[in-house]
Design a protein around this motif. Structure first.
Motif, PDB file in Angstrom:
ATOM      1  N   ARG A   1       0.751  -1.325  -0.047  1.00  0.00           N
ATOM      2  CA  ARG A   1      -0.002   0.047   0.151  1.00  0.00           C
ATOM      3  C   ARG A   1       0.812   1.173   0.083  1.00  0.00           C
ATOM      4  O   ARG A   1       0.668   2.184  -0.797  1.00  0.00           O
ATOM      5  CB  ARG A   1      -0.629   0.113   1.383  1.00  0.00           C
ATOM      6  N   ARG A   2       1.813   1.041   0.746  1.00  0.00           N
ATOM      7  CA  ARG A   2       2.771   2.374   1.173  1.00  0.00           C
ATOM      8  C   ARG A   2       3.637   2.537  -0.372  1.00  0.00           C
ATOM      9  O   ARG A   2       3.750   3.648  -0.800  1.00  0.00           O
ATOM     10  CB  ARG A   2       3.695   2.226   1.987  1.00  0.00           C
ATOM     11  N   TRP A   3       4.176   1.448  -0.728  1.00  0.00           N
ATOM     12  CA  TRP A   3       4.907   1.467  -2.045  1.00  0.00           C
ATOM     13  C   TRP A   3       3.978   2.029  -3.194  1.00  0.00           C
ATOM     14  O   TRP A   3       4.605   2.909  -3.998  1.00  0.00           O
ATOM     15  CB  TRP A   3       5.620   0.146  -2.232  1.00  0.00           C
ATOM     16  N   ASN A   4       3.050   1.598  -3.366  1.00  0.00           N
ATOM     17  CA  ASN A   4       2.213   1.946  -4.411  1.00  0.00           C
ATOM     18  C   ASN A   4       1.721   3.568  -4.494  1.00  0.00           C
ATOM     19  O   ASN A   4       2.001   4.184  -5.418  1.00  0.00           O
ATOM     20  CB  ASN A   4       0.682   1.271  -4.484  1.00  0.00           C
ATOM     21  N   ARG A   5       1.826   4.051  -3.188  1.00  0.00           N
ATOM     22  CA  ARG A   5       1.519   5.480  -3.059  1.00  0.00           C
ATOM     23  C   ARG A   5       2.896   6.197  -3.502  1.00  0.00           C
ATOM     24  O   ARG A   5       2.834   7.328  -3.939  1.00  0.00           O
ATOM     25  CB  ARG A   5       1.034   5.894  -1.659  1.00  0.00           C
ATOM     26  N   LEU A   6       3.902   5.526  -2.811  1.00  0.00           N
ATOM     27  CA  LEU A   6       5.367   6.355  -2.942  1.00  0.00           C
ATOM     28  C   LEU A   6       5.732   6.369  -4.404  1.00  0.00           C
ATOM     29  O   LEU A   6       6.149   7.296  -4.945  1.00  0.00           O
ATOM     30  CB  LEU A   6       6.408   5.693  -1.875  1.00  0.00           C
ATOM     31  N   LEU A   7       5.649   5.198  -4.876  1.00  0.00           N
ATOM     32  CA  LEU A   7       6.229   5.082  -6.356  1.00  0.00           C
ATOM     33  C   LEU A   7       5.319   6.130  -7.307  1.00  0.00           C
ATOM     34  O   LEU A   7       5.865   6.864  -8.466  1.00  0.00           O
ATOM     35  CB  LEU A   7       5.976   3.625  -6.913  1.00  0.00           C
ATOM     36  N   SER A   8       4.159   6.073  -7.035  1.00  0.00           N
ATOM     37  CA  SER A   8       3.513   7.086  -7.903  1.00  0.00           C
ATOM     38  C   SER A   8       3.773   8.381  -7.846  1.00  0.00           C
ATOM     39  O   SER A   8       3.673   9.329  -8.600  1.00  0.00           O
ATOM     40  CB  SER A   8       1.787   7.010  -7.461  1.00  0.00           C
ATOM     41  N   ARG A   9       3.856   8.829  -6.497  1.00  0.00           N
ATOM     42  CA  ARG A   9       4.370  10.365  -6.129  1.00  0.00           C
ATOM     43  C   ARG A   9       5.790  10.543  -6.905  1.00  0.00           C
ATOM     44  O   ARG A   9       5.805  11.571  -7.394  1.00  0.00           O
ATOM     45  CB  ARG A   9       4.462  10.472  -4.418  1.00  0.00           C
ATOM     46  N   THR A  10       6.702   9.517  -6.626  1.00  0.00           N
ATOM     47  CA  THR A  10       8.048   9.660  -7.432  1.00  0.00           C
ATOM     48  C   THR A  10       7.882   9.671  -8.702  1.00  0.00           C
ATOM     49  O   THR A  10       8.730  10.565  -9.272  1.00  0.00           O
ATOM     50  CB  THR A  10       8.926   8.397  -6.859  1.00  0.00           C
ATOM     51  N   LEU A  11       7.225   9.024  -9.387  1.00  0.00           N
ATOM     52  CA  LEU A  11       7.067   8.785 -10.827  1.00  0.00           C
ATOM     53  C   LEU A  11       6.686  10.088 -11.235  1.00  0.00           C
ATOM     54  O   LEU A  11       7.038  10.791 -12.459  1.00  0.00           O
ATOM     55  CB  LEU A  11       6.149   7.885 -11.413  1.00  0.00           C
ATOM     56  N   ALA A  12       5.639  10.861 -10.592  1.00  0.00           N
ATOM     57  CA  ALA A  12       5.188  12.260 -10.810  1.00  0.00           C
ATOM     58  C   ALA A  12       6.274  13.237 -11.081  1.00  0.00           C
ATOM     59  O   ALA A  12       6.471  14.090 -11.948  1.00  0.00           O
ATOM     60  CB  ALA A  12       3.993  12.524 -10.253  1.00  0.00           C
ATOM     61  N   VAL A  13       7.115  13.035 -10.263  1.00  0.00           N
ATOM     62  CA  VAL A  13       8.332  13.975  -9.942  1.00  0.00           C
ATOM     63  C   VAL A  13       9.285  13.783 -11.282  1.00  0.00           C
ATOM     64  O   VAL A  13       9.786  14.748 -11.827  1.00  0.00           O
ATOM     65  CB  VAL A  13       9.081  13.918  -8.605  1.00  0.00           C
ATOM     66  N   VAL A  14       9.569  12.238 -11.214  1.00  0.00           N
ATOM     67  CA  VAL A  14      10.593  12.108 -12.621  1.00  0.00           C
ATOM     68  C   VAL A  14       9.885  12.599 -13.866  1.00  0.00           C
ATOM     69  O   VAL A  14      10.552  13.133 -14.738  1.00  0.00           O
ATOM     70  CB  VAL A  14      10.552  10.687 -12.639  1.00  0.00           C
ATOM     71  N   ARG A  15       8.628  12.618 -13.973  1.00  0.00           N
ATOM     72  CA  ARG A  15       8.034  12.743 -15.328  1.00  0.00           C
ATOM     73  C   ARG A  15       7.980  14.325 -15.522  1.00  0.00           C
ATOM     74  O   ARG A  15       7.960  14.823 -16.617  1.00  0.00           O
ATOM     75  CB  ARG A  15       6.436  12.297 -15.310  1.00  0.00           C
ATOM     76  N   GLU A  16       8.314  15.046 -14.552  1.00  0.00           N
ATOM     77  CA  GLU A  16       8.504  16.661 -14.724  1.00  0.00           C
ATOM     78  C   GLU A  16       9.675  16.892 -15.695  1.00  0.00           C
ATOM     79  O   GLU A  16       9.544  17.766 -16.554  1.00  0.00           O
ATOM     80  CB  GLU A  16       8.458  17.276 -13.351  1.00  0.00           C
ATOM     81  N   ARG A  17      10.687  16.107 -15.600  1.00  0.00           N
ATOM     82  CA  ARG A  17      11.918  16.460 -16.393  1.00  0.00           C
ATOM     83  C   ARG A  17      12.140  15.340 -17.438  1.00  0.00           C
ATOM     84  O   ARG A  17      12.919  15.408 -18.325  1.00  0.00           O
ATOM     85  CB  ARG A  17      12.890  16.627 -15.466  1.00  0.00           C
ATOM     86  N   ASN A  18      11.569  14.192 -17.266  1.00  0.00           N
ATOM     87  CA  ASN A  18      11.958  13.175 -18.133  1.00  0.00           C
ATOM     88  C   ASN A  18      10.411  12.327 -18.557  1.00  0.00           C
ATOM     89  O   ASN A  18      10.260  11.179 -18.042  1.00  0.00           O
ATOM     90  CB  ASN A  18      12.544  12.051 -17.207  1.00  0.00           C
TER      91      ASN A  18
END
Ligand code: BGC
Length: 311
Positions: free
Chosen positions: A142-159
């Protein structure tokens, strides 16, 4: 996701483990140099995975800046590999505090990725990002799904178009794939690590509880093969149903197992992965699971053949 236009759908890789992922205070198992990139490329690998312990080189306080000198060291390997036309998978490896006390480290984890993402924003698409090696412990699904989605959004700002590799909890075990929620994104790939059966691959491994009792376990019966085939087919089916690529980001055997069994297992896992069209990455290049002996500067030939020989 398209794997950068090669005719073959899958890639063949090797992990440069126990190098930039080593503890800051401990000597690296592998003193990684450009010559190692040459030997990997010349042998026929077309991908390297670069585990990196960013967490040991970043400020504990916000904004958690990564030390410039360490970034330079990572750059050297990434640039050297890309210059040699190797695909590079760079990850966050051994962030053990995040796995143990996620509440205290999630912001820092995202801050690491904000910096990595900015640093490599202009790089070719043959550089892939892998968010986190082997989520486990308090990093529940549950925690990982939330964190991965938040992190991917940050990565996608530049990549926007970069391949981002994400694996399930339980140390990227294939059985945990159904718990992994991947955001809708055309450039996300899933990853699993495959070390089954652990009693064989990790016999004698000091970091694995009970592994001393597994010494002498061999591999190669019909039942052994059936198990590998069905595990990998199950993982591939999960990915296929979701329309994502699956990357076997680690598989390998510890050097305490007998060589004939290691070779048979390695050949079989590689072959099954290729039948299923899966890219794979052997663990590891030059330390305790190593296919290469940096001391003598030579391949462990039977393992090299198991990985790279035709058929
Ligand atoms: C770890 C290594 C370990 C390997 C096999 C990797 O993910 O970083 O320390 O040797 O898995 O267990």
């Amino acid at each position: 996701m398209v794997l950068d236009g090669t005719a073959r759908r899958f890639r063949r890789g090797v992990n440069f483990g126990n190098a930039l992922d080593s503890a800051r205070e401990a000597p690296a198992g592998l003193l990684l140099g450009e010559r190692h990139l040459d030997v990997a490329r010349d042998a026929g690998f077309d991908l390297i995975r670069l585990p990196v312990r960013w967490s040991a080189w970043a400020d504990p306080s916000a904004p958690h800046l990564i030390e410039p000198g360490f970034f330079d060291r990572v750059d050297l390997v990434i640039n050297g590999a890309l210059d040699r036309e190797l695909t590079v998978v760079v990850n966050v490896h051994h962030y053990d505090e995040l796995q143990r006390v996620p509440d205290e480290h999630e912001d820092r984890f995202v801050a690491l990725w904000r910096q990595i993402s900015a640093r490599y924003a202009g790089y070719p698409t043959t550089l892939w990002f892998e968010l986190l090696n082997e989520p486990r412990d308090a990093m529940t699904a549950r925690r990982w799904n939330r964190l991965l989605s938040r992190t991917l959004a940050v990565v996608r700002e530049r990549n926007r178009d970069r391949t981002v590799v994400i694996g399930p909890v339980q140390m990227n075990g294939f059985a945990a794939l159904p718990d992994l929620e991947l955001p809708a994104d055309d450039h996300v790939a899933a990853t699993v690590h495959y070390y089954e059966p652990m009693t064989f691959t990790h016999q004698g491994a000091a970091w694995t509880p009970g592994a001393d009792r597994w010494r002498g376990t061999t591999w190669g019966s019909d039942a052994d093969r059936d198990a590998v085939r069905s595990d990998l087919a199950r993982a591939a089916a999960w990915a296929h149903q979701r329309g994502v690529e699956l990357f076997v980001g680690e598989f390998g055997t510890y050097d305490q197992a007998d060589l004939a069994s290691r070779v048979a297992w390695t050949r079989y896992v590689r072959w099954q992965a290729e039948q299923l069209g899966l890219s794979w990455c052997y663990w590891d290049f030059g330390t305790d699971f190593g296919v290469y002996d940096p001391g003598s500067g030579s391949w462990r030939e039977p393992l090299r053949q198991a990985l790279l020989d035709p058929g």
